[in-house]
Design an enzyme around this catalytic site. Structure first.
Site, PDB file in Angstrom:
ATOM      1  N   HIS A   1       0.835  -1.208   0.000  1.00  0.00           N
ATOM      2  CA  HIS A   1       0.000   0.000   0.000  1.00  0.00           C
ATOM      3  C   HIS A   1       0.868   1.257   0.000  1.00  0.00           C
ATOM      4  O   HIS A   1       0.626   2.182   0.768  1.00  0.00           O
ATOM      5  CB  HIS A   1      -0.916   0.007   1.230  1.00  0.00           C
TER       6      HIS A   1
HETATM    7  C1  LIG Z   1      -0.050  -7.632  -4.891  1.00  0.00           C
HETATM    8  C2  LIG Z   1      -0.897  -6.472  -4.472  1.00  0.00           C
HETATM    9  C3  LIG Z   1      -2.083  -6.706  -3.768  1.00  0.00           C
HETATM   10  C4  LIG Z   1      -2.892  -5.638  -3.385  1.00  0.00           C
HETATM   11  N1  LIG Z   1      -4.108  -5.884  -2.825  1.00  0.00           N
HETATM   12  C5  LIG Z   1      -4.974  -4.860  -2.629  1.00  0.00           C
HETATM   13  C6  LIG Z   1      -6.332  -5.096  -2.254  1.00  0.00           C
HETATM   14  O1  LIG Z   1      -6.787  -6.226  -2.150  1.00  0.00           O
HETATM   15  N2  LIG Z   1      -7.128  -4.025  -2.040  1.00  0.00           N
HETATM   16  C7  LIG Z   1      -6.675  -2.751  -2.165  1.00  0.00           C
HETATM   17  O2  LIG Z   1      -7.452  -1.821  -1.908  1.00  0.00           O
HETATM   18  N3  LIG Z   1      -5.411  -2.493  -2.535  1.00  0.00           N
HETATM   19  C8  LIG Z   1      -4.564  -3.519  -2.814  1.00  0.00           C
HETATM   20  N4  LIG Z   1      -3.301  -3.261  -3.280  1.00  0.00           N
HETATM   21  C9  LIG Z   1      -2.889  -1.859  -3.436  1.00  0.00           C
HETATM   22  C10 LIG Z   1      -3.543  -1.129  -4.604  1.00  0.00           C
HETATM   23  O3  LIG Z   1      -3.770  -2.003  -5.676  1.00  0.00           O
HETATM   24  C11 LIG Z   1      -2.627   0.030  -4.991  1.00  0.00           C
HETATM   25  O4  LIG Z   1      -2.511   0.890  -3.861  1.00  0.00           O
HETATM   26  C12 LIG Z   1      -3.149   0.881  -6.142  1.00  0.00           C
HETATM   27  O5  LIG Z   1      -3.490   0.092  -7.248  1.00  0.00           O
HETATM   28  C13 LIG Z   1      -2.065   1.892  -6.525  1.00  0.00           C
HETATM   29  O6  LIG Z   1      -2.573   2.748  -7.498  1.00  0.00           O
HETATM   30  P1  LIG Z   1      -1.664   3.871  -8.183  1.00  0.00           P
HETATM   31  O7  LIG Z   1      -2.478   4.393  -9.320  1.00  0.00           O
HETATM   32  O8  LIG Z   1      -1.183   4.839  -7.181  1.00  0.00           O
HETATM   33  O9  LIG Z   1      -0.356   3.120  -8.712  1.00  0.00           O
HETATM   34  P2  LIG Z   1      -0.188   1.853  -9.655  1.00  0.00           P
HETATM   35  O10 LIG Z   1      -1.395   0.998  -9.560  1.00  0.00           O
HETATM   36  O11 LIG Z   1       1.139   1.275  -9.315  1.00  0.00           O
HETATM   37  O12 LIG Z   1      -0.184   2.438 -11.128  1.00  0.00           O
HETATM   38  C14 LIG Z   1       0.918   3.067 -11.697  1.00  0.00           C
HETATM   39  C15 LIG Z   1       0.872   2.875 -13.202  1.00  0.00           C
HETATM   40  O13 LIG Z   1       1.895   3.671 -13.789  1.00  0.00           O
HETATM   41  C16 LIG Z   1       2.631   2.888 -14.696  1.00  0.00           C
HETATM   42  N5  LIG Z   1       4.001   3.450 -14.726  1.00  0.00           N
HETATM   43  C17 LIG Z   1       4.900   3.485 -13.725  1.00  0.00           C
HETATM   44  N6  LIG Z   1       6.023   4.101 -14.146  1.00  0.00           N
HETATM   45  C18 LIG Z   1       5.809   4.471 -15.429  1.00  0.00           C
HETATM   46  C19 LIG Z   1       6.620   5.137 -16.396  1.00  0.00           C
HETATM   47  N7  LIG Z   1       7.841   5.577 -16.126  1.00  0.00           N
HETATM   48  N8  LIG Z   1       6.082   5.332 -17.644  1.00  0.00           N
HETATM   49  C20 LIG Z   1       4.821   4.917 -17.938  1.00  0.00           C
HETATM   50  N9  LIG Z   1       4.012   4.278 -17.046  1.00  0.00           N
HETATM   51  C21 LIG Z   1       4.513   4.063 -15.804  1.00  0.00           C
HETATM   52  C22 LIG Z   1       2.565   1.471 -14.143  1.00  0.00           C
HETATM   53  O14 LIG Z   1       2.814   0.529 -15.173  1.00  0.00           O
HETATM   54  C23 LIG Z   1       1.128   1.440 -13.649  1.00  0.00           C
HETATM   55  O15 LIG Z   1       0.244   1.138 -14.706  1.00  0.00           O
HETATM   56  C24 LIG Z   1      -2.476  -4.299  -3.666  1.00  0.00           C
HETATM   57  C25 LIG Z   1      -1.284  -4.073  -4.362  1.00  0.00           C
HETATM   58  C26 LIG Z   1      -0.507  -5.143  -4.777  1.00  0.00           C
HETATM   59  C27 LIG Z   1       0.749  -4.862  -5.542  1.00  0.00           C
END
Ligand SMILES: Cc1cc2nc3c(=O)[nH]c(=O)nc-3n(C[C@H](O)[C@H](O)[C@H](O)COP(=O)(O)OP(=O)(O)OC[C@H]3O[C@@H](n4cnc5c(N)ncnc54)[C@H](O)[C@@H]3O)c2cc1C
Length: 505
Positions: free
Chosen positions: A433
């Site tokens: 998270h």
């Molecule tokens: C294994 C796992 C289990 C989880 N289980 C849960 C759960 O059950 N319930 C829950 O609420 N949360 C859960 N989480 C947490 C939740 O999924 C994340 O907090 C949330 O998805 C993060 O969202 P975000 O948009 O901040 O980042 P991310 O979801 O990490 O998205 C970032 C995006 O940016 C892209 N990116 C990164 N760098 C670059 C770059 N330089 N150029 C282009 N694209 C790039 C990545 O490919 C990705 O698509 C879990 C996470 C994981 C990893």
């Protein structure tokens, strides 16, 4: 992550595993599908810190907009939004046995965001037995719009910044080994998550002056980018229980499950088993808000494959895996996972080098807080779980802690406070998270990276919209709150640009 002196000491490679979804839809595509909004205090404290418009009442409206609850019993959750969510309740007896045991201890109450001490079967991002995620729910329905272009396998290295007037003009991106410069007509929205959004900003000269200068990167704006890394540390242990409580699966059962799933999208493979039966407890009994979240996982006897997979995914040391396997020869295992709700420890992200495609350095620093408050929450959680084992409800199923030793904790007797402290520092991990590395806050906040409208302080033409903007991590799993940040961010963009157009007219 980088090896640490305070956590993950006994895991393979001396590091916690740190997965993220490198895919359209990000980590929502690989996560455990638990859908949890967080409680009133989470958002009201953001607003109290000067983040106007982020109080609970305001963010609730955003949640209701995108939630598409598919059931008849959605309660106060939105029904008409893009993100399909459903209610889910594990049907095996262990779910109700646990409810009875928590009731016996006096901890069982119905959880809600307004009264957040208690237990519930959380919503899940599952629709008709199949995972939903942000790519499927938000992008797929609009993929044919003329004004939308999605580049896959595209990696952004940095922002194109006009240093003369501190304005972001576009992004530099690698597609098929070619570096392209893409100009933005209006502004750039950075949504690369809590590890990569700060990396991209720092690659572009936006970050802590002393760190950027140490690498020889020209500083455009001195901001505390990459700091305030927050995450939920977790600690899991096993309780052996009578085989009548958790059914062991035969190969034939597994075949039935597969048949049921492929023919009807139902059965065990269409859900999350016991995982969404979660609890929130205040271990100090000093507030109506929780400091601990509890998860449960049930594993039938002799499920060696599942144990090995769990060990592989979380870098568990062999000694611990062997203890679980040994216990599973004679009995079923109930895993209790304790999660620190409002961590005091913070970590940071630093650049490894000036190569924008180099992996950044991740320092999670779990259990590094001065007064060991995070460790204390877990110790209290272990004590609570030991009381759970002693309830009448669980003693009738022969519940017992699974004993183990760890190479780094040999001097402590099992089940003493010193043993648990050592064990936490060695094999505790996290629930993926990560948030907080581009902290949202008003200009007066020296740690703030973006303002409450998600615009990066001190530079024009760029917003950050992802988990990195959270000032403090919410009390629960982070997917739902981060989708809310996306919804709210979209509203802020529309408000700002429509206002500009009105002013021009
Ligand atoms: C294994 C796992 C289990 C989880 N289980 C849960 C759960 O059950 N319930 C829950 O609420 N949360 C859960 N989480 C947490 C939740 O999924 C994340 O907090 C949330 O998805 C993060 O969202 P975000 O948009 O901040 O980042 P991310 O979801 O990490 O998205 C970032 C995006 O940016 C892209 N990116 C990164 N760098 C670059 C770059 N330089 N150029 C282009 N694209 C790039 C990545 O490919 C990705 O698509 C879990 C996470 C994981 C990893």
């Amino acid at each position: 992550m980088e090896p640490s002196e305070t956590c993950c000491l006994g895991l393979k490679g001396n590091v916690c595993s740190y997965p993220r979804g490198k895919v359209l839809g990000g980590s929502s595509v690989i996560n455990a599908m638990l859908y949890v909004r967080g409680n009133t205090r989470d958002y009201n404290s953001w607003a109290e810190a000067g983040n106007v418009g982020w109080d609970y009442e305001s963010v609730l409206k955003q949640y209701e907009k995108f939630e598409g609850c598919q059931d008849s019993n959605c309660g106060l959750y939105g029904k008409n939004g893009e993100l399909e969510i459903t209610t889910y309740k594990y049907q095996e007896p262990i779910r109700d046995i646990l409810e009875d045991a928590y009731k016996e201890l006096g901890y069982y109450r119905e959880y809600s965001e307004e009264k957040p001490l208690g237990f519930w079967d959380s919503f899940v991002t599952i629709n008709k037995g199949t995972r939903t995620n942000t790519a499927k729910s938000f992008i797929e329905p609009i993929k044919d719009r003329k004004n939308l272009y999605v580049a896959l396998n595209a990696e952004v290295s940095q922002l194109i910044v006009d240093k003369s007037d501190k304005t972001v003009k576009g992004v530099e991106v690698k597609i098929n080994e070619k570096i392209l410069k893409l100009n933005a007509k209006k502004e750039v929205i950075l949504s690369a998550g809590a590890i990569n959004s700060p990396q991209i900003l720092m690659n572009s000269g936006i970050g802590p002056k002393e760190h950027l200068e140490s690498l020889g990167i020209d500083v455009v704006t001195n901001l505390r980018v990459g700091e305030n890394l927050q995450d939920h540390a977790i600690f899991s242990f096993a309780i052996s229980v009578d085989n009548s409580v958790i059914k062991a699966k035969t190969d034939l059962d597994a075949l039935d499950d597969i048949y049921q799933y492929f023919m009807h999208r139902s059965g065990p493979l269409s859900g999350v088993e016991l995982l969404n039966f979660m609890g929130y407890v205040n271990t100090k009994n000093d507030s109506i808000f929780p400091d601990l979240q509890l998860f449960h996982t049930a594993m039938g006897a002799d499920n060696v494959d599942a144990l090995e997979e769990m060990a592989r995914a979380t870098n568990l040391p062999d000694e611990l895996t062997e203890a679980f396997k040994e216990s599973s020869k004679h009995s079923s295992n109930l895993f209790i996972t304790l999660q620190v709700m409002n961590p005091k420890s913070t970590g940071k992200i630093l650049l490894r080098s000036t190569d924008p495609f180099d992996k950044p350095k991740i320092f999670p620093n779990y259990f590094s807080d001065e007064n060991n408050e995070d460790l204390e929450v877990l110790l209290n959680g272990i004590k609570l779980s030991k009381k759970l084992i002693q309830t009448k409800t669980l003693t009738q199923y022969k519940a017992k802690l699974v004993e183990y030793t760890l190479p780094n904790c040999k001097e402590y007797d099992f089940d003493t406070d010193e043993f648990w402290k050592c064990s936490v520092r060695n094999v505790a991990s996290h629930l993926y998270h990560q948030v907080g590395t581009c902290k949202m806050g008003p200009e007066r906040d020296p740690a703030a990276v973006v303002d409450p409208r998600l615009r990066v302080h001190g530079i024009k033409g760029v917003r950050v919209i992802d988990g990195s903007i959270m000032p403090t991590v919410t009390s629960g799993n982070t997917n739902a709150p981060i989708i809310m940040i996306g919804e709210k961010g979209a509203e802020l963009i529309k408000e700002d640009w429509l206002q500009n157009i009105h002013e021009e007219l």
